[in-house]
Design a protein around this motif. Sequence first.
Motif, mmCIF file in Angstrom:
data_model
loop_
_atom_site.group_PDB
_atom_site.id
_atom_site.type_symbol
_atom_site.label_atom_id
_atom_site.label_comp_id
_atom_site.label_asym_id
_atom_site.label_seq_id
_atom_site.Cartn_x
_atom_site.Cartn_y
_atom_site.Cartn_z
ATOM 1 N N PRO A 1 0.801 -1.232 0.000
ATOM 2 C CA PRO A 1 0.000 0.000 0.000
ATOM 3 C C PRO A 1 0.832 1.279 0.000
ATOM 4 C CG PRO A 1 -0.201 -1.191 2.090
ATOM 5 C CD PRO A 1 0.452 -2.115 1.126
ATOM 6 N N ILE A 2 1.960 1.287 0.728
ATOM 7 C CA ILE A 2 2.828 2.458 0.737
ATOM 8 C C ILE A 2 3.610 2.543 -0.570
ATOM 9 C CG2 ILE A 2 4.692 3.664 1.937
ATOM 10 C CD1 ILE A 2 2.082 3.525 3.483
ATOM 11 N N GLY A 3 4.074 1.394 -1.036
ATOM 12 C CA GLY A 3 4.799 1.369 -2.301
ATOM 13 C C GLY A 3 3.945 1.834 -3.465
ATOM 14 N N ILE A 4 2.675 1.431 -3.480
ATOM 15 C CA ILE A 4 1.755 1.865 -4.532
ATOM 16 C C ILE A 4 1.562 3.372 -4.470
ATOM 17 C CG2 ILE A 4 -0.620 1.691 -5.401
ATOM 18 C CD1 ILE A 4 -0.640 -1.188 -4.357
ATOM 19 N N LEU A 5 1.528 3.935 -3.264
ATOM 20 C CA LEU A 5 1.397 5.383 -3.103
ATOM 21 C C LEU A 5 2.555 6.102 -3.779
ATOM 22 C CD1 LEU A 5 0.226 7.972 -1.867
ATOM 23 C CD2 LEU A 5 1.473 7.422 0.237
ATOM 24 N N PHE A 6 3.771 5.667 -3.488
ATOM 25 C CA PHE A 6 4.931 6.298 -4.114
ATOM 26 C C PHE A 6 4.927 6.088 -5.626
ATOM 27 C CE2 PHE A 6 6.686 6.035 0.250
ATOM 28 C CZ PHE A 6 7.104 7.360 0.374
ATOM 29 N N GLY A 7 4.534 4.898 -6.071
ATOM 30 C CA GLY A 7 4.458 4.635 -7.502
ATOM 31 C C GLY A 7 3.453 5.539 -8.183
ATOM 32 N N ALA A 8 2.287 5.727 -7.559
ATOM 33 C CA ALA A 8 1.255 6.589 -8.137
ATOM 34 C C ALA A 8 1.727 8.038 -8.225
ATOM 35 C CB ALA A 8 -0.021 6.501 -7.301
ATOM 36 N N LEU A 9 2.404 8.511 -7.178
ATOM 37 C CA LEU A 9 2.889 9.892 -7.175
ATOM 38 C C LEU A 9 3.999 10.098 -8.211
ATOM 39 C CD1 LEU A 9 2.928 10.687 -3.348
ATOM 40 C CD2 LEU A 9 1.315 11.525 -5.066
ATOM 41 N N ILE A 10 4.869 9.093 -8.375
ATOM 42 C CA ILE A 10 5.933 9.202 -9.375
ATOM 43 C C ILE A 10 5.343 9.281 -10.774
ATOM 44 C CG2 ILE A 10 7.817 7.919 -10.480
ATOM 45 C CD1 ILE A 10 8.575 6.889 -7.686
ATOM 46 N N PHE A 11 4.392 8.400 -11.080
ATOM 47 C CA PHE A 11 3.780 8.409 -12.406
ATOM 48 C C PHE A 11 2.982 9.690 -12.624
ATOM 49 C CE2 PHE A 11 5.343 4.361 -12.989
ATOM 50 C CZ PHE A 11 4.903 3.772 -14.176
ATOM 51 N N SER A 12 2.295 10.157 -11.581
ATOM 52 C CA SER A 12 1.530 11.392 -11.697
ATOM 53 C C SER A 12 2.450 12.583 -11.916
ATOM 54 C CB SER A 12 0.690 11.603 -10.429
ATOM 55 O OG SER A 12 -0.101 12.762 -10.531
ATOM 56 N N TYR A 13 3.589 12.581 -11.220
ATOM 57 C CA TYR A 13 4.572 13.662 -11.377
ATOM 58 C C TYR A 13 5.098 13.693 -12.811
ATOM 59 C CZ TYR A 13 8.840 16.384 -10.616
ATOM 60 O OH TYR A 13 9.836 17.329 -10.700
ATOM 61 N N LEU A 14 5.453 12.525 -13.345
ATOM 62 C CA LEU A 14 5.946 12.461 -14.726
ATOM 63 C C LEU A 14 4.872 12.898 -15.712
ATOM 64 C CD1 LEU A 14 7.876 9.056 -14.582
ATOM 65 C CD2 LEU A 14 8.876 11.342 -14.713
ATOM 66 N N HIS A 15 3.642 12.514 -15.443
ATOM 67 C CA HIS A 15 2.522 12.891 -16.316
ATOM 68 C C HIS A 15 2.335 14.406 -16.326
ATOM 69 C CE1 HIS A 15 -1.805 13.653 -17.147
ATOM 70 N NE2 HIS A 15 -1.648 12.688 -18.033
ATOM 71 N N GLU A 16 2.425 15.023 -15.163
ATOM 72 C CA GLU A 16 2.235 16.472 -15.070
ATOM 73 C C GLU A 16 3.388 17.223 -15.721
ATOM 74 O OE1 GLU A 16 0.420 20.059 -14.189
ATOM 75 O OE2 GLU A 16 -0.392 18.012 -14.078
ATOM 76 N N GLN A 17 4.603 16.725 -15.581
ATOM 77 C CA GLN A 17 5.765 17.416 -16.132
ATOM 78 C C GLN A 17 5.903 17.232 -17.638
ATOM 79 O OE1 GLN A 17 6.500 19.564 -14.046
ATOM 80 N NE2 GLN A 17 8.504 19.109 -13.171
ATOM 81 N N ALA A 18 5.132 16.329 -18.215
ATOM 82 C CA ALA A 18 5.228 16.080 -19.652
ATOM 83 C C ALA A 18 4.926 17.339 -20.459
ATOM 84 C CB ALA A 18 4.273 14.955 -20.051
#
Length: 365
Positions: free
Chosen positions: A288-305
């Motif tokens: 559950p914590i790992g998924i949180l970090f994974g979601a934030l990393i992917f969301s960050y990359l998506h926003e910075q695109a």
Amino acid sequence: MKRLDRLVTMLAAPVLALLMAGLISSVLLWVTGYSVGDFWSILLTWPQPRQLTNILNYGAILYLSGVAAAIGFKMNLFNIGVESQYRMGVFAAAAFAGTGWLSGWLNTVVAIVIAMLAGAGWAAIAALLRVFRGVSEVISTIMLNAIAGLLVGYFLRQIGVQSGNSTATKTIPESSWVGGITIFSDAGNQLLGLSLLAVVVGVAYWLVLGKTRFGFNLRATGMSETAAVASGVDVKKMIIVAMLLSGAVAGLIGMPTLFGDAHNYGSSFQTGIGFAGIAVALLGRNNPIGILFGALIFSYLHEQANNLNILAGISPEIVQVTQGVTVIAVVVAYELVRRIKVAREQAAVAVSLQADADVDEEVAA
């Protein structure tokens, strides 16, 4: 010393994965002719308040998608159909809520339940095929993805309302909208109210899978069906329940956007979130914590695109490649660390056995 050793082992895989992903991404950028320096300069720039809110919003959606996939993975089920379960759920909820048969929050709550039922119902098809006909859930869920897209498109044309070049369900009555939460006063946007569903789902996922007998049986079945059967677990029942839970969570993915922003479901509604959730679950190792970090990393990359495209002329597809490279790097890094750990444990056992043998020889002498 042992605590330090465990900490180093725990951090070794993610650190190695990030280094590998950064190196491979830099090489790909250089090969394709883009500026590596500009890429990392923009990517590592701290986001503005508006961007931070967008990252949290999309991160919450990806977290729901990641948990939906992780439930299946914990059971050793590869639910590739999170995308179709999400689309069926959000369409069913939008179609019901748009009718306005119920008012206010009651309309919202019932629509959310309908979304979960629709997602679970669509996942049940693959579960039943697996249990009673032996059909791999990978094949069935991939096929169901295509079927769901066609069905949703058909029903949308039947009940939808034409608006310009797009078709959408009826707009949900304003009394059923879910307001946002202001995080940054100068952001100009808000955190979607139903993003808090991610918190609820995350806590429930942790409690059910980690603290209950059902969760233990689910994880045990995923590790070894034979051992689970020997201990009295009904494997067929566990497969069906796991797929239903996975589909129900997938049905929640679109709720923050539906009730907080779009207020209807149309042909322009975002797709691909279900597939991204699979990558997020893999990146987070189904934790559950790992998924949180994974979601934030992917969301960050998506926003910075967008910034990469506007400021450096770097194609948004490069960000998608970076996401894929990150997932592959995580899988490789964890496997390398696992093998090193096993080798160290075997070496320690060998040393211990040799020491015992030496003692026995001395005693015998």
